[in-house]
Design a protein around this motif. Structure first.
Motif, PDB file in Angstrom:
ATOM      1  N   ALA A 145      -6.322   5.579   1.994  1.00 28.47           N
ATOM      2  CA  ALA A 145      -7.586   5.525   1.534  1.00 28.47           C
ATOM      3  C   ALA A 145      -8.273   6.814   1.717  1.00 28.47           C
ATOM      4  N   ASP A 146      -9.331   6.885   0.623  1.00 27.36           N
ATOM      5  CA  ASP A 146     -10.124   8.078   0.638  1.00 27.36           C
ATOM      6  C   ASP A 146     -11.724   7.686   1.089  1.00 27.36           C
ATOM      7  N   LYS A 147     -11.830   6.531   1.105  1.00 24.99           N
ATOM      8  CA  LYS A 147     -13.198   6.079   1.443  1.00 24.99           C
ATOM      9  C   LYS A 147     -13.164   4.956   2.338  1.00 24.99           C
ATOM     10  N   ILE A 148     -13.881   4.752   3.372  1.00 28.27           N
ATOM     11  CA  ILE A 148     -13.915   3.564   4.509  1.00 28.27           C
ATOM     12  C   ILE A 148     -15.415   3.876   4.940  1.00 28.27           C
ATOM     13  N   GLU A 149     -16.156   2.624   4.495  1.00 25.85           N
ATOM     14  CA  GLU A 149     -17.653   2.418   4.724  1.00 25.85           C
ATOM     15  C   GLU A 149     -17.849   1.186   5.307  1.00 25.85           C
ATOM     16  N   ILE A 150     -18.905   1.045   5.873  1.00 31.93           N
ATOM     17  CA  ILE A 150     -19.395  -0.145   6.325  1.00 31.93           C
ATOM     18  C   ILE A 150     -20.630  -0.573   5.442  1.00 31.93           C
ATOM     19  N   GLY A 191     -23.444  -3.997   4.315  1.00 26.24           N
ATOM     20  CA  GLY A 191     -24.057  -5.152   4.804  1.00 26.24           C
ATOM     21  C   GLY A 191     -24.001  -5.139   6.178  1.00 26.24           C
ATOM     22  N   PRO A 192     -23.810  -6.433   6.617  1.00 21.56           N
ATOM     23  CA  PRO A 192     -23.878  -6.741   7.818  1.00 21.56           C
ATOM     24  C   PRO A 192     -22.864  -6.424   8.730  1.00 21.56           C
ATOM     25  N   GLY A 193     -21.624  -5.983   8.305  1.00 21.01           N
ATOM     26  CA  GLY A 193     -20.547  -5.538   8.878  1.00 21.01           C
ATOM     27  C   GLY A 193     -19.220  -5.451   8.156  1.00 21.01           C
ATOM     28  N   PHE A 194     -19.170  -5.533   7.014  1.00 23.32           N
ATOM     29  CA  PHE A 194     -18.154  -5.498   5.967  1.00 23.32           C
ATOM     30  C   PHE A 194     -17.372  -4.059   6.072  1.00 23.32           C
ATOM     31  N   ILE A 195     -16.422  -3.966   5.944  1.00 19.99           N
ATOM     32  CA  ILE A 195     -15.515  -2.621   6.075  1.00 19.99           C
ATOM     33  C   ILE A 195     -14.912  -2.511   4.345  1.00 19.99           C
ATOM     34  N   ASN A 196     -15.368  -1.476   3.903  1.00 20.13           N
ATOM     35  CA  ASN A 196     -15.144  -1.304   2.368  1.00 20.13           C
ATOM     36  C   ASN A 196     -14.065  -0.139   2.359  1.00 20.13           C
ATOM     37  N   ILE A 197     -12.919  -0.345   1.781  1.00 19.57           N
ATOM     38  CA  ILE A 197     -11.871   0.343   1.740  1.00 19.57           C
ATOM     39  C   ILE A 197     -11.538   0.927   0.166  1.00 19.57           C
ATOM     40  N   GLY A 198     -11.694   2.135  -0.040  1.00 20.41           N
ATOM     41  CA  GLY A 198     -11.178   2.817  -1.361  1.00 20.41           C
ATOM     42  C   GLY A 198      -9.914   3.547  -1.164  1.00 20.41           C
ATOM     43  N   LEU A 199      -9.030   3.023  -2.133  1.00 23.80           N
ATOM     44  CA  LEU A 199      -7.657   3.614  -2.008  1.00 23.80           C
ATOM     45  C   LEU A 199      -7.729   4.848  -2.443  1.00 23.80           C
ATOM     46  N   ASP A 200      -6.665   5.987  -2.057  1.00 25.17           N
ATOM     47  CA  ASP A 200      -6.540   7.297  -2.537  1.00 25.17           C
ATOM     48  C   ASP A 200      -5.581   7.255  -3.900  1.00 25.17           C
ATOM     49  N   ALA A 201      -6.117   7.907  -4.749  1.00 28.51           N
ATOM     50  CA  ALA A 201      -5.325   7.952  -6.061  1.00 28.51           C
ATOM     51  C   ALA A 201      -4.165   8.337  -6.219  1.00 28.51           C
ATOM     52  N   ASP A 202      -3.827   9.299  -5.468  1.00 31.85           N
ATOM     53  CA  ASP A 202      -2.348   9.819  -5.111  1.00 31.85           C
ATOM     54  C   ASP A 202      -1.519   8.562  -4.354  1.00 31.85           C
ATOM     55  N   TYR A 203      -1.940   8.043  -3.343  1.00 30.94           N
ATOM     56  CA  TYR A 203      -1.254   6.968  -2.670  1.00 30.94           C
ATOM     57  C   TYR A 203      -1.071   5.836  -3.847  1.00 30.94           C
ATOM     58  N   LEU A 204      -1.893   5.386  -4.641  1.00 36.51           N
ATOM     59  CA  LEU A 204      -1.531   4.633  -5.585  1.00 36.51           C
ATOM     60  C   LEU A 204      -0.553   5.046  -6.665  1.00 36.51           C
ATOM     61  N   SER A 205      -0.717   6.334  -7.040  1.00 36.36           N
ATOM     62  CA  SER A 205       0.408   6.864  -7.888  1.00 36.36           C
ATOM     63  C   SER A 205       1.719   6.531  -7.634  1.00 36.36           C
ATOM     64  N   ARG A 206       1.923   6.956  -6.013  1.00 34.57           N
ATOM     65  CA  ARG A 206       3.312   7.032  -5.370  1.00 34.57           C
ATOM     66  C   ARG A 206       3.668   5.502  -5.202  1.00 34.57           C
ATOM     67  N   GLN A 207       2.803   4.445  -5.147  1.00 34.75           N
ATOM     68  CA  GLN A 207       3.260   3.107  -5.037  1.00 34.75           C
ATOM     69  C   GLN A 207       3.634   2.724  -6.384  1.00 34.75           C
ATOM     70  N   ALA A 208       2.785   2.947  -7.347  1.00 39.05           N
ATOM     71  CA  ALA A 208       3.206   2.621  -8.652  1.00 39.05           C
ATOM     72  C   ALA A 208       4.714   3.254  -8.975  1.00 39.05           C
ATOM     73  N   SER A 209       4.744   4.490  -8.865  1.00 40.71           N
ATOM     74  CA  SER A 209       6.188   4.968  -8.943  1.00 40.71           C
ATOM     75  C   SER A 209       7.397   4.401  -8.424  1.00 40.71           C
ATOM     76  N   VAL A 210       7.181   3.826  -7.038  1.00 39.54           N
ATOM     77  CA  VAL A 210       8.268   2.935  -6.356  1.00 39.54           C
ATOM     78  C   VAL A 210       8.299   1.798  -7.097  1.00 39.54           C
ATOM     79  N   VAL A 211       7.272   1.095  -7.420  1.00 42.03           N
ATOM     80  CA  VAL A 211       7.440  -0.373  -8.240  1.00 42.03           C
ATOM     81  C   VAL A 211       8.260  -0.014  -9.510  1.00 42.03           C
ATOM     82  N   ALA A 212       7.664   1.015 -10.267  1.00 44.45           N
ATOM     83  CA  ALA A 212       8.144   1.260 -11.595  1.00 44.45           C
ATOM     84  C   ALA A 212       9.694   1.551 -11.493  1.00 44.45           C
ATOM     85  N   GLN A 213      10.395   1.924 -10.528  1.00 39.39           N
ATOM     86  CA  GLN A 213      11.657   2.373 -10.375  1.00 39.39           C
ATOM     87  C   GLN A 213      12.453   1.296  -9.809  1.00 39.39           C
ATOM     88  N   ASP A 214      11.700   0.120  -9.571  1.00 39.25           N
ATOM     89  CA  ASP A 214      12.549  -1.122  -8.889  1.00 39.25           C
ATOM     90  C   ASP A 214      12.781  -2.010 -10.114  1.00 39.25           C
TER      91      ASP A 214
END
Length: 108
Positions: free
Chosen positions: A72-77, A79-102
């Motif tokens: 993740a490249d962004k983690i923030e609180i 509202g009343p206590g939600f935790i928002n998580i923004g995924l890192d673009a490089d991480y997503l790219s690596r995951q897409a490559s793994v899936v594409a090779q399957d």
């Protein structure tokens, strides 16, 4: 393990490290609004009620113990206590490559 399961596991670990009893689960879902990130963890509010602490304080403790380096490249609180998580673009790219090779594109 898919991304949501990985995030659930990581948030659950952070909750335990924050002293939150193990009966409280992180409830990680895909964000409904992209401006808030890719995923949202909602476990802080239920735990806060039981622990009689402000939910934002519980969420801050979880974030302090949350290891999402390289995921993740962004983690923030929000509202009343939600935790928002923004995924890192490089991480997503690596995951897409793994899936594409399957040959089954990640479908079991």
């Amino acid at each position: 393990m898919n991304i949501r399961d990985l995030l659930s596991h990581k948030v659950q670990q952070a909750m335990l490290l924050s002293g939150i009893p193990d009966q409280f689960l992180p409830s990680v879902t895909i964000s409904k609004n992209p401006q808030f990130g890719d995923y949202q963890a909602n476990g802080a509010m239920a735990a806060a009620k039981a622990m009689k602490r402000p939910p934002r304080d519980i969420a801050a403790d979880i974030i302090a113990n949350l290891d999402l380096k390289g995921i993740a490249d962004k983690i923030e609180i929000a509202g009343p206590g939600f935790i928002n998580i923004g995924l890192d673009a490089d991480y997503l790219s690596r995951q897409a490559s793994v899936v594409a090779q399957d040959s089954r594109l990640g479908v079991t």
